[in-house]
Design a protein around this motif. Structure first.
Motif, PDB file in Angstrom:
ATOM      1  N   ASP A   1      43.700  37.013  37.422  1.00 28.53           N
ATOM      2  CA  ASP A   1      44.420  38.319  36.948  1.00 28.53           C
ATOM      3  C   ASP A   1      43.589  39.377  36.693  1.00 28.53           C
ATOM      4  OD1 ASP A   1      46.146  39.975  35.525  1.00 28.53           O
ATOM      5  OD2 ASP A   1      46.712  38.889  33.837  1.00 28.53           O
ATOM      6  N   ILE A   2      43.596  40.223  38.057  1.00 30.54           N
ATOM      7  CA  ILE A   2      42.666  41.056  38.107  1.00 30.54           C
ATOM      8  C   ILE A   2      42.761  42.405  37.660  1.00 30.54           C
ATOM      9  CG2 ILE A   2      41.856  42.820  40.040  1.00 30.54           C
ATOM     10  CD1 ILE A   2      42.140  40.302  42.110  1.00 30.54           C
ATOM     11  N   ASP A   3      44.022  42.716  37.555  1.00 34.70           N
ATOM     12  CA  ASP A   3      44.405  43.914  36.491  1.00 34.70           C
ATOM     13  C   ASP A   3      43.946  43.928  35.113  1.00 34.70           C
ATOM     14  OD1 ASP A   3      45.461  45.224  38.662  1.00 34.70           O
ATOM     15  OD2 ASP A   3      47.467  44.421  38.328  1.00 34.70           O
ATOM     16  N   ARG A   4      44.191  42.370  34.722  1.00 33.59           N
ATOM     17  CA  ARG A   4      43.665  42.104  33.297  1.00 33.59           C
ATOM     18  C   ARG A   4      42.289  42.349  32.802  1.00 33.59           C
ATOM     19  NH1 ARG A   4      42.982  36.953  31.498  1.00 33.59           N
ATOM     20  NH2 ARG A   4      41.693  37.021  29.506  1.00 33.59           N
TER      21      ARG A   4
ATOM     22  N   VAL B   1      31.402  42.841  38.977  1.00 32.24           N
ATOM     23  CA  VAL B   1      31.824  42.135  39.990  1.00 32.24           C
ATOM     24  C   VAL B   1      32.957  41.044  39.208  1.00 32.24           C
ATOM     25  CG1 VAL B   1      31.436  40.163  41.887  1.00 32.24           C
ATOM     26  CG2 VAL B   1      29.633  42.079  41.368  1.00 32.24           C
ATOM     27  N   ILE B   2      34.099  41.243  39.802  1.00 32.47           N
ATOM     28  CA  ILE B   2      35.288  40.311  39.297  1.00 32.47           C
ATOM     29  C   ILE B   2      35.089  39.006  40.808  1.00 32.47           C
ATOM     30  CG2 ILE B   2      37.585  39.862  38.903  1.00 32.47           C
ATOM     31  CD1 ILE B   2      37.730  43.090  38.322  1.00 32.47           C
ATOM     32  N   ASN B   3      34.805  37.831  40.104  1.00 26.96           N
ATOM     33  CA  ASN B   3      34.636  36.825  40.986  1.00 26.96           C
ATOM     34  C   ASN B   3      36.145  35.969  40.863  1.00 26.96           C
ATOM     35  OD1 ASN B   3      33.083  35.165  42.615  1.00 26.96           O
ATOM     36  ND2 ASN B   3      32.254  34.027  41.158  1.00 26.96           N
TER      37      ASN B   3
ATOM     38  N   ALA C   1      35.538  39.862  44.437  1.00 29.80           N
ATOM     39  CA  ALA C   1      35.094  38.890  45.298  1.00 29.80           C
ATOM     40  C   ALA C   1      35.339  37.395  45.028  1.00 29.80           C
ATOM     41  CB  ALA C   1      33.344  39.058  45.044  1.00 29.80           C
ATOM     42  N   SER C   2      34.931  36.533  45.853  1.00 26.93           N
ATOM     43  CA  SER C   2      34.960  35.022  45.648  1.00 26.93           C
ATOM     44  C   SER C   2      33.711  34.639  46.335  1.00 26.93           C
ATOM     45  CB  SER C   2      36.339  34.374  46.445  1.00 26.93           C
ATOM     46  OG  SER C   2      35.841  32.988  46.299  1.00 26.93           O
ATOM     47  N   ALA C   3      32.678  34.125  45.435  1.00 22.02           N
ATOM     48  CA  ALA C   3      31.393  33.822  45.992  1.00 22.02           C
ATOM     49  C   ALA C   3      31.897  32.346  46.789  1.00 22.02           C
ATOM     50  CB  ALA C   3      30.419  33.178  44.779  1.00 22.02           C
ATOM     51  N   LYS C   4      32.616  31.466  46.340  1.00 24.34           N
ATOM     52  CA  LYS C   4      32.957  30.172  46.906  1.00 24.34           C
ATOM     53  C   LYS C   4      33.678  30.610  48.384  1.00 24.34           C
ATOM     54  CE  LYS C   4      35.757  25.977  46.167  1.00 24.34           C
ATOM     55  NZ  LYS C   4      36.983  25.994  45.698  1.00 24.34           N
ATOM     56  N   GLU C   5      34.468  31.393  48.578  1.00 24.58           N
ATOM     57  CA  GLU C   5      35.035  31.688  50.016  1.00 24.58           C
ATOM     58  C   GLU C   5      34.030  32.624  50.527  1.00 24.58           C
ATOM     59  OE1 GLU C   5      37.643  29.889  50.931  1.00 24.58           O
ATOM     60  OE2 GLU C   5      37.672  29.049  48.963  1.00 24.58           O
TER      61      GLU C   5
ATOM     62  N   GLY D   1      18.463  46.958  37.985  1.00 27.30           N
ATOM     63  CA  GLY D   1      19.933  46.811  38.083  1.00 27.30           C
ATOM     64  C   GLY D   1      20.277  45.444  37.845  1.00 27.30           C
ATOM     65  N   ALA D   2      21.760  45.116  37.606  1.00 24.04           N
ATOM     66  CA  ALA D   2      22.119  44.025  37.292  1.00 24.04           C
ATOM     67  C   ALA D   2      23.758  43.722  37.724  1.00 24.04           C
ATOM     68  CB  ALA D   2      22.462  43.788  35.650  1.00 24.04           C
ATOM     69  N   LEU D   3      23.896  42.538  38.568  1.00 25.74           N
ATOM     70  CA  LEU D   3      25.182  42.366  38.998  1.00 25.74           C
ATOM     71  C   LEU D   3      26.053  41.649  37.500  1.00 25.74           C
ATOM     72  CD1 LEU D   3      24.873  40.675  42.369  1.00 25.74           C
ATOM     73  CD2 LEU D   3      25.357  42.977  41.704  1.00 25.74           C
ATOM     74  N   LEU D   4      27.025  42.200  36.952  1.00 15.05           N
ATOM     75  CA  LEU D   4      27.644  41.675  35.981  1.00 15.05           C
ATOM     76  C   LEU D   4      29.024  40.930  36.485  1.00 15.05           C
ATOM     77  CD1 LEU D   4      27.655  41.476  32.726  1.00 15.05           C
ATOM     78  CD2 LEU D   4      29.498  43.063  32.854  1.00 15.05           C
ATOM     79  N   LEU D   5      28.877  39.494  36.493  1.00 14.88           N
ATOM     80  CA  LEU D   5      29.815  38.511  37.168  1.00 14.88           C
ATOM     81  C   LEU D   5      31.030  38.124  36.019  1.00 14.88           C
ATOM     82  CD1 LEU D   5      29.976  37.631  39.920  1.00 14.88           C
ATOM     83  CD2 LEU D   5      28.887  35.479  39.119  1.00 14.88           C
ATOM     84  N   ILE D   6      32.290  38.443  36.454  1.00 20.17           N
ATOM     85  CA  ILE D   6      33.560  38.231  35.458  1.00 20.17           C
ATOM     86  C   ILE D   6      34.399  37.236  36.218  1.00 20.17           C
ATOM     87  CG2 ILE D   6      35.003  39.099  33.886  1.00 20.17           C
ATOM     88  CD1 ILE D   6      33.275  41.789  34.033  1.00 20.17           C
ATOM     89  N   ASP D   7      34.620  36.121  35.771  1.00 18.27           N
ATOM     90  CA  ASP D   7      35.692  35.273  36.319  1.00 18.27           C
ATOM     91  C   ASP D   7      37.156  35.999  36.234  1.00 18.27           C
ATOM     92  OD1 ASP D   7      37.659  33.265  36.639  1.00 18.27           O
ATOM     93  OD2 ASP D   7      36.128  31.775  35.996  1.00 18.27           O
TER      94      ASP D   7
END
Length: 453
Positions: A141-144, A131-133, A163-167, A99-105
């Motif tokens: 802009d989460i909806d976009r 994963v929306i990071n 998610a926020s990896a930083k926080e 599996g893979a986590l696909l991370l998107i800013d």
């Protein structure tokens, strides 16, 4: 631990979308590293990786997570580079995962490398968890991004984890998704040994070390193994895993990800993507789908100042032990004397090699302008020669039937405001437009065929 409690996964993303930060948070949340050991980008072990904020080499870390269902799971995280020069390393990492986590800013949205890595994961038939990071950023802009996940990747945007990896937001949800959505590895510890090599490095004390994923069988010190591409055999001296420190174990078995050392003197004997099996009871078929790394850009490297040719040769030999992707052969230049023609995966790879040679091996070097391989077909004889060095180009143009140069298919994803300038730039570089579509009202997808030079 039973196979159904094991999960092998990787994190794939465009450069700077927060991959190494997320890896750090997963290690912290599972208690794999203590507060004392915390430091940013823990998996980026090379100084140059931390300075440039990019991941070049992969690391494979084992952690344990007690899930909400009460069971403890063994998770293997394989960290992958996000930069396009290192895409061959990504494909090897994917072959070792389910599996893979696909991370998107959340503010940048889906970018070119996100799409490229997504298709690589689809080809390997991996379960993909979007994963929306960076949702804590004011520009998020989460909806976009959810719309892009549906329209560009064809995934269900409702499955995306915010998610926020930083926080440290959303980390538990990510771990639960890994356990619940990614399938356990298939494999049989009683079958003949079948393991794939997905990375290697050189340790001055124990020799070349291979990072492996076992599909079938078991591996323990004292076993005689064979590397299938070369037929060379070695005796295993130690096995273990990164936790994230290198930790020895009694054995590795089917489904595991770990390292093996077998007093292999030269890392070039460890071919990335090669299959390891037992000498006495070998597996019939190797793991499919791997090719040796292929250099795309060539440049001359010559000794400068008080560095000698011999010192440069020794430094290159030692460096190549850690980086199986470079090739080099001696060459001489009337102006610069004796040096080497070196092949790289791309320009970033070239910069990193130059910097590491100077920083870690203490040599001073001059690098010539980079160039690509040209293929020249001669008249009359029909002979085809590959030209890696401008000096080798045939002098007499009358003897040349035609010259071929490498072309690349490039994909560009850009806000629509920049489309005019990008099209102009591509045309100046002899690009041929193949496709142009609007992904949403603000984002354009362009495809061009362009000379690699």
């Amino acid at each position: 631990m039973e196979l159904d409690k094991v999960r092998n996964f990787c994190i794939i993303a465009h450069v700077d979308h927060g991959k190494s930060t997320l890896a750090d948070r997963l290690l912290e949340y599972t208690g794999t590293i203590s507060e004392r050991e915390k430091r940013d980008q823990l998996l980026d072990t090379l100084d140059i990786e931390r300075e440039r904020g990019i991941t070049i080499k992969m690391q494979a870390v084992r952690m344990f997570y007690k899930a909400k269902d009460g069971n403890t799971y063994k998770l293997h995280l394989i960290d992958t580079p996000g930069h396009v020069d290192f895409s061959y390393e990504v494909s090897r990492a994917l072959a070792a995962c389910e599996g893979a986590l696909l991370l998107i800013d959340a503010s940048q949205g889906i970018e070119a490398q996100t799409v490229a890595n997504f298709w690589k994961a689809v080809e390997q038939d991996l379960t993909i968890i979007p994963v929306i990071n960076k949702i804590d950023l004011p520009s998020a802009d989460i909806d976009r991004v959810k719309k892009q996940i549906e329209e560009i990747l064809g995934l269900d945007p409702e499955e995306a984890i915010l998610a926020s990896a930083k926080e440290g937001i959303g980390i538990e949800e990510i771990l639960e998704a890994i356990v619940n959505r990614i399938p356990p590895p298939k494999g049989d510890p009683d079958k003949p040994l079948k393991a794939i090599i997905f990375d290697s490095y050189y340790d001055p004390y124990i020799g070349a070390v291979a990072f492996v994923r076992l599909f079938d069988g078991e591996l323990k010190p004292g076993d005689e193994i064979m590397l299938m591409s070369t037929g060379k055999t070695y005796e295993v001296t130690e096995v273990g895993a990164q936790t994230p420190k290198i930790t020895k174990f009694e054995k590795l078995s089917a489904g595991d990800v770990g390292y093996i050392a077998a007093s292999i003197k030269d890392v070039r004997d460890i071919r990335i993507g090669d299959t390891i099996t037992h000498k006495k009871k070998p597996v019939k078929e190797p793991v499919p789908g791997f090719q040796p790394a292929k250099p795309m850009v060539y440049a001359g490297i010559y000794p400068a100042e008080d560095t000698t040719y011999e010192e440069l040769r020794d430094a290159l030999e030692k460096y190549a032990i850690n980086d199986a992707a470079i090739t080099y052969e001696p060459e001489s230049s009337p102006a610069l004397g004796m040096g080497f023609r070196v092949g790289f995966l791309g320009l970033l790879h070239m910069e990193i090699v130059q910097e590491r040679l100077e920083r870690e091996y203490g040599v001073k070097i001059i690098t010539t302008a980079p160039n690509v391989i040209y293929r020249v077909k001669k008249k009359f004889t029909g002979e085809v020669i590959e030209v890696r060095n401008p000096m080798d180009f045939p002098d007499n143009a009358g003897l040349i039937e035609h010259v071929e140069e490498p072309y690349v298919l490039i994909t560009i994803i850009t806000p629509k405001d920049y489309v005019g300038s990008i099209i102009q730039l591509c045309q100046e570089k002899r690009g041929i437009q193949k496709n142009m579509t609007y992904l949403d009202t603000n984002t354009v997808y362009l495809e061009y065929e362009m000379p690699l030079a």
